[in-house]
Design an enzyme around this catalytic site. Structure first.
Site, PDB file in Angstrom:
ATOM      1  CG  HIS A  73       1.883  15.140  36.040  1.00  0.00           C
ATOM      2  ND1 HIS A  73       3.072  15.318  36.692  1.00  0.00           N
ATOM      3  CD2 HIS A  73       0.927  15.603  36.887  1.00  0.00           C
ATOM      4  CE1 HIS A  73       2.860  15.877  37.876  1.00  0.00           C
ATOM      5  NE2 HIS A  73       1.557  16.056  38.014  1.00  0.00           N
TER       6      HIS A  73
ATOM      7  NE  ARG B  44       3.007  15.084  44.453  1.00  0.00           N
ATOM      8  CZ  ARG B  44       2.331  14.121  45.072  1.00  0.00           C
ATOM      9  NH1 ARG B  44       1.600  14.415  46.140  1.00  0.00           N
ATOM     10  NH2 ARG B  44       2.398  12.877  44.646  1.00  0.00           N
TER      11      ARG B  44
ATOM     12  CE1 TYR C 232     -18.722  23.810  27.393  1.00  0.00           C
ATOM     13  CE2 TYR C 232     -18.129  23.894  29.713  1.00  0.00           C
ATOM     14  CZ  TYR C 232     -18.994  23.495  28.704  1.00  0.00           C
ATOM     15  OH  TYR C 232     -20.118  22.789  29.002  1.00  0.00           O
TER      16      TYR C 232
END
Length: 775
Positions: free
Chosen positions: A96, A35, A140
Site C-alpha cells: 500500500h 480506496r 509505542y
C-alpha cells in the site's frame, strides 16, 4: 553517451478539457474501486485487507487455544504482540504505497471496540478512547490479530480466492478474503468516494447468520421474513434504536435511509443483566439525578459533555443544573436537574433535541460486487451476493482439495506397487544404472511415482507402513468421492454451507460476549419540542427600566409606587416599572416603530444598577423607548404614530425572534411611534386626542388589524400631531386621573358628542381633562 535531443520534442498537444477529464476519470475510478468503498464479499477496503494480510504473514494470528475459546476469552491468545510500526512499514513498503499516518489510522480503527462491533485487531497500548483522544504513536503501540480476523481469512491457503501482484510486482496479495465471518454487515463501513459514498452500520453476527440460513433453506425468502430475524443495527456503543419497524424495514429494503438512535438512560444492570429503564438515581431529600450509561454510535463523549455544559453556560436549558463525567471503563454521565420538581421526561426530551444524545446514523449500502462494480443493494440482495461468494469459496476449496488428493493418490499407488514388488524394486535399485527409467518401464510408473519410490527411507519398508498406506488410500478415495459429489451437487453445497454457518454461530451466539445484542430496539416518538417557558421556573419579579435605559429585575412583586426611591445612577430615574414573572416575554418599542422581545429570565438581577438594555438587544441610537410591557398571549395592541395613523396588532404577530427586533410600524418621515397600548378586554371604541387638544371617539371596528404597516388615519390635524390614544367601552364612558396625588379618577359617562367617523378633527375634551393631553 550524452543525449543531445531536445526534451520538448516529446511534448504532445492535447485539448486541455479532454486531458483533464481523462485523468480525473482515472482518479475517480481508482477512488471508487480501490480506496473508499468496501468489497461486498469480505466487507474490507484495500487498506484494511492489506493490513490483515501483512499481519498474517508476520505470524500474528491467534494461537494457544481453540477458536471457540479465543472468541470467548481473547486473553487466552498465545500469540505475542508486535509493534504496530513494523506492520505499517510492511504494508506501505510491500502492498500500500501511501502515507504511514493513514495506514496507522486504519489499523487503529480495526482495534477500537467502540468503533467496530467485532474488532479484527487486538491492540496493546493507547489506541484512543470514546472521549475522542487520539491513539499513541505507532512506535509505542503493539498489536496482534483477533479470532474474528482469523475466521475472516480462513482458507487463504486452500485455493479459495485469486491472488494478484502487488504494486511493484515483487509479491502477491489476495483480491478478497474467503472467510465465513460476515464482516460487511457485522462491522459496517463508511467512506466517501468521488460522486458516491457508503455508510453501513454494524450488526449482530448471530442475526446476520440466521438471516443467511433462511436464504439457504429458501432462496425465495421475502424481505419481511428477513426483518423478523434482523432487528436492526447493533452498535458497539449500545444505545437505543427508536425508529418504528416500518421505517427500519424500508431502509433495509432500499439500501438507503437513516436510523434514529438515542443514549441509554439507566443506573445499571441488575443481577440478571437487565438494564434499569429510567436512569433516575434517587438522592436524599427527594432529589434525583439522571444517569447516562450508553451513548449513540460515533458520538465522542468529551464533545457530548461540552455540548451539555454549553447549554448550562448559555442558559438555553434552565431546568439543567450540572453535568459530570464519572466514567471509568464504563460510561457514567451524571445530569443534575435544577430542582427536584423538574419532570425527568421533559429533561430527557430537551437533551435529545438539543444535544447528540439523539442522532441519526445514515444507511447507504453502496458496495463493490464481485465484478468491482459499485451498487446500492438492499439487505436481501447483500446476503444473496455474499452467499454466492461463500458457495464459490466452498467449491474452490473442494476443487483444491481434490487436486491435493489426486496428487497424493498418485504417490500412494506408486508406493503400493513398490510394496507388492518389493524384492524386484530393491534389485533394480541395486543393479541398474538408471533404476528410475527401468521401474517406470517395468511397472508403468509415472515420473513422480518413480522419484518418490527412490526417495523412500528404509524404515518405510516395514509391513506396518504398508497397512497404513492402504488405509490412507482408502480414506482418500472415500473423501474424494464425497468432494466430487459436493462439487457436482448445488444441494450438497447449500447443506455444507449451512452446517458451517451453524458452527460459526455457536462461536458468536447470543449468549457470548461478542454475540449478545447491545443496542435495544424500542420504538419511540420524536423528542417533544418543549417551549422554553415550560422549562423556566415561574417566579414573581419586578421589572424596572430607567430613563437612561438601565434595566434590572428584582425578585418578588415590589411596591411600584416606591420604584422612584430605588437606587439609580446620578441624574437617572425610573421610566417603566411593572410586575411580571420569569416565564414572561417583554415587549420593548422604540419611536422608530421597531419592537424588541426580551426574556424575563435573562434580565440582570436587582443588585446594583442593572445592565444597559442595549446590551440585551441590538437597538440603534436614533429611537427613544416609548413603551415597555409584558407580552400577554392572546391579547392585542393599539399602535399609533405621531401623525395620527394607527392600527391594531396581535401580540403574537409582532414578537421578535432575534436581537435585531422586528419593524412593526412603518413611520413616515418626520413622524414617530407615539402610542402603544394594550386593547382593553371588551373594548368597542377608540379615543384619540391631539396636541391641539381636540378629542375624537370612533368605533374600534374601523381600525384595521395588521402585523406591520402604517395603518389608517385616526384623526386629522391642521397643526401638531397625535398626543395619546386609548381603547374603552363606550357604555362605560371615558375615565382619566385627576391632578394631584389623591389618585382620584373622573369618568365622562356620555361620550356621544365626541363620537364621529374615523379621520375627523374632533372637538375640545370634557371639562377637567388633563392639561398634558394624556389619558
Amino acid at each position: 553517451m550524452t543525449d543531445f535531443r531536445d526534451p520538448f520534442d516529446n511534448i504532445k498537444d492535447h485539448p486541455f478539457d479532454a486531458a483533464l477529464s481523462q485523468r480525473y476519470l482515472v482518479y475517480a475510478l481508482s477512488t471508487i474501486t480501490a480506496r473508499s468503498l468496501p468489497d461486498l464479499r469480505d466487507g474490507l477496503k484495500p487498506v484494511h485487507r492489506r493490513l490483515l494480510w501483512a499481519m498474517r504473514l508476520l505470524r500474528m494470528e491467534p494461537s494457544g487455544a481453540s477458536a471457540d475459546v479465543l472468541v470467548a476469552n481473547p486473553v487466552r491468545n498465545g500469540t505475542s504482540y508486535k509493534k504496530c510500526a513494523r506492520v505499517v512499514g510492511d504494508v506501505i513498503g510491500k502492498y500500500h504505497p501511501h502515507g504511514d499516518s493513514s495506514v496507522y489510522d486504519a489499523m487503529v480503527r480495526l482495534a477500537q471496540d467502540f468503533v467496530l462491533r467485532t474488532p479484527l485487531v487486538d491492540g496493546q497500548g493507547n489506541f484512543g478512547n470514546i472521549d475522542g483522544d487520539n491513539a499513541a504513536a505507532m512506535r509505542y503501540t503493539e498489536a496482534r490479530l483477533t479470532q474474528p480476523a482469523a475466521d475472516l481469512m480462513a482458507g487463504l491457503d486452500e485455493g479459495t480466492v485469486d491472488f494478484r501482484p502487488t504494486y511493484n510486482g515483487e509479491d502477491e496479495e489476495p483480491e478478497v478474503f474467503p472467510g465465513l465471518f460476515p464482516n460487511l454487515l457485522a462491522n459496517g463501513a463508511s467512506g466517501i468516494a468521488v460522486g458516491m459514498a457508503t455508510s453501513i452500520p454494524p450488526h449482530n453476527v448471530t442475526e446476520i447468520l440466521d438471516a443467511a440460513s433462511l436464504l439457504i433453506d429458501n432462496p425465495d425468502t421475502d424481505h419481511a421474513a428477513l426483518m423478523a430475524v434482523v432487528k436492526g443495527p447493533d452498535f458497539p456503543t449500545g444505545g437505543v434504536l427508536v425508529d418504528s419497524p416500518a421505517i427500519i424495514a424500508e431502509a433495509y429494503a432500499t439500501g438507503r435511509g437513516a436510523f434514529r438512535t438515542r443514549a441509554r438512560f439507566s443506573t445499571g444492570k441488575d443481577d440478571q443483566g437487565v438494564w434499569e429503564p429510567t436512569g433516575i438515581e434517587k438522592l436524599s431529600g427527594g432529589t434525583w439525578q439522571l444517569i447516562v450509561s450508553e451513548i449513540p454510535y460515533q458520538v465522542q463523549k468529551g464533545k457530548l459533555i461540552e455540548q451539555i455544559a454549553a447549554l448550562i453556560n448559555d442558559k438555553k436549558l434552565p431546568i439543567l443544573e450540572d453535568v459530570r463525567d464519572e466514567s471509568d471503563e464504563t460510561i457514567r454521565i451524571v445530569i443534575t436537574p435544577r430542582n427536584r420538581n423538574v419532570d425527568p421526561q421533559v429533561l430527557k426530551d430537551s437533551l435529545y433535541r438539543l444535544t447528540d444524545l439523539e442522532n441519526r446514523f445514515p444507511l447507504n449500502l453502496n458496495v463493490l460486487d464481485a465484478t468491482h462494480t459499485p451498487r446500492v443493494l438492499g439487505l436481501r440482495a447483500v446476503l444473496i451476493e455474499w452467499l454466492k461468494h461463500q458457495i464459490d469459496v466452498l467449491v474452490r476449496r473442494a476443487q483444491h482439495r481434490l487436486a491435493k488428493i489426486a496428487d497424493r493418490l498418485e504417490l500412494l499407488d506408486g508406493y503400493i506397487i513398490a510394496y507388492l514388488n518389493l524384492d524386484r524394486v530393491i534389485e533394480i535399485i541395486r543393479t541398474e544404472d538408471e533404476p528410475k527409467l527401468v521401474m517406470m518401464d517395468e511397472f508403468a510408473l509415472t515420473d513422480r511415482q518413480a522419484e518418490a519410490i527412490l526417495n523412500m527411507r528404509l524404515r518405510s519398508l516395514r509391513k506396518l507402513e504398508e497397512m497404513e498406506l492402504r488405509r490412507e488410500h482408502a480414506d482418500l478415495v472415500a473423501e474424494q468421492e464425497d468432494l466430487q459429489k459436493l462439487v457436482e451437487s448445488p444441494q450438497r453445497q447449500r447443506t455444507k454451507l449451512k452446517r458451517d454457518i451453524a458452527a460459526l454461530r455457536k462461536r458468536y451466539g447470543p449468549d457470548t460476549a461478542l454475540g449478545h445484542r447491545r443496542t435495544l430496539v424500542e420504538e419511540a416518538g420524536p423528542a417533544r419540542d418543549i417551549p422554553l417557558e415550560a422549562m423556566i421556573e415561574r417566579e414573581p419579579i419586578t421589572v424596572i427600566l430607567s430613563e437612561r435605559g438601565w434595566i434590572r429585575a428584582m425578585s418578588g412583586h415590589r411596591d411600584l409606587a416606591a420604584a422612584d426611591t430605588l437606587k439609580f445612577k446620578e441624574g437617572d430615574g425610573p421610566q417603566f416599572a411593572f410586575h411580571a414573572y420569569t416565564t414572561d416575554k417583554l415587549l420593548l418599542a422604540t419611536s422608530t416603530g421597531r419592537v424588541y422581545t426580551l426574556g424575563s429570565d435573562k434580565l440582570p438581577g436587582g443588585r446594583g444598577f442593572g445592565d444597559p438594555v442595549r446590551s440585551l438587544v441590538d437597538m440603534d441610537n436614533e429611537g427613544a423607548i416609548v413603551a415597555f410591557m409584558p407580552a400577554r398571549a392572546g391579547t392585542e395592541l393599539l399602535l399609533a404614530s405621531s401623525d395620527g395613523r394607527g392600527f391594531i396588532a396581535a401580540v403574537a404577530e409582532i414578537m421578535a425572534e432575534t436581537r435585531k427586533g422586528r419593524q412593526v410600524v412603518n413611520v413616515r418621515t418626520g413622524a414617530r411611534l407615539a402610542v402603544i397600548r394594550p386593547v382593553a378586554p371588551g373594548s368597542d371604541s377608540v379615543a384619540v386626542i391631539g396636541e391641539n387638544r381636540k378629542l375624537l371617539v370612533f368605533s374600534l371596528d374601523e381600525m384595521p388589524r395588521m402585523a406591520r404597516g402604517q395603518g389608517v388615519q385616526m384623526q386629522r390635524y391642521r397643526d401638531g400631531g397625535l398626543s395619546d390614544a386609548i381603547t374603552f367601552r363606550l357604555v362605560d364612558g371615558l375615565s382619566w386621573a385627576m391632578g394631584g396625588e389623591t389618585g382620584r379618577m373622573r369618568t365622562e359617562s356620555d361620550m356621544t358628542p365626541w363620537k364621529v367617523a374615523r379621520g375627523a378633527a374632533g372637538r375640545m375634551p370634557p371639562t377637567g381633562f388633563p392639561r398634558d393631553n394624556r389619558f
